[in-house]
Design a protein around this motif. Structure first.
Motif, mmCIF file in Angstrom:
data_model
loop_
_atom_site.group_PDB
_atom_site.id
_atom_site.type_symbol
_atom_site.label_atom_id
_atom_site.label_comp_id
_atom_site.label_asym_id
_atom_site.label_seq_id
_atom_site.Cartn_x
_atom_site.Cartn_y
_atom_site.Cartn_z
ATOM 1 N N GLY A 127 -0.676 4.428 1.978
ATOM 2 C CA GLY A 127 -2.101 4.048 2.265
ATOM 3 C C GLY A 127 -2.845 4.198 1.063
ATOM 4 N N ASP B 140 0.805 -1.194 0.071
ATOM 5 C CA ASP B 140 -0.090 0.010 0.009
ATOM 6 C C ASP B 140 0.832 1.239 -0.033
ATOM 7 N N SER C 41 -5.144 3.407 -1.874
ATOM 8 C CA SER C 41 -6.549 2.753 -1.777
ATOM 9 C C SER C 41 -6.596 1.429 -2.533
ATOM 10 N N THR D 56 -3.845 7.863 1.395
ATOM 11 C CA THR D 56 -4.371 8.520 2.543
ATOM 12 C C THR D 56 -3.409 9.411 3.083
ATOM 13 N N MET D 57 -2.026 9.339 2.901
ATOM 14 C CA MET D 57 -1.120 10.282 3.204
ATOM 15 C C MET D 57 -0.012 10.341 2.153
#
Ligand SMILES: [Cu+2]
Length: 153
Positions: free
Chosen positions: A111, A42, A113, A68-69
């Motif tokens: 992160g 990820d 997806s 996400t980051m």
């Protein structure tokens, strides 16, 4: 009253023109790419070329809906081991070309997806201290791919 409103509108229009002009001679981003990631992994990295604009600028952050980051990383060698380190910003001197590439400075995607698949592309937003937000499209190349050929200046 009407005159006052039109004055405000004129001022806003001037501001808009000034902002447009600032963006036009800001840094130019090209050759945005990433390597495909393996299923279950990820994290990934995006690479790109930034040609400095009329003024010195700093790439301060990046973001994408695919992760996400997102951090800015450099790679440093210590004791024969290459280690990634987060940096506050990446300097883009006026008129100079800064290349983010494998084994060097990169945009770290954490992160994810879903895995990055060769042939797909996704949007990445870069934030510069002076020029503001600049959107680019990142093209995903094969897992072992090298950097695309440099763009003409
Ligand atoms: Cu990294």
């Amino acid at each position: 009253m009407t005159a006052r409103i039109s004055t405000v509108i004129a001022a806003l229009a001037l501001l808009a023109i000034a902002a447009g002009a600032a963006a036009a001679d800001g840094p130019k981003v090209s050759q945005a790419w990433a390597r495909a990631t393996a299923p279950g992994v990820d994290v990934g990295a995006a690479y790109l070329t930034i040609d400095g604009g009329a003024a010195d600028d700093i790439l301060v952050s990046a973001g994408t809906a695919r992760a996400t980051m997102v951090h800015l990383h450099t790679v440093e060698e210590s004791g024969g081991v290459a280690k990634m380190r987060a940096v506050e910003g990446i300097k883009v001197p006026a008129g100079k070309r800064v290349v983010l590439a494998p084994k060097g400075t990169h945009v770290m995607l954490m992160g994810l997806s879903k895995p990055l698949v060769a042939g797909e592309s996704f949007p990445l937003e870069l934030l510069f201290a002076k020029a503001g937000a600049v959107g680019v499209t990142v093209l995903v190349r094969a897992a072992g791919a090298d950097a695309p050929p440099p763009a003409p200046r």
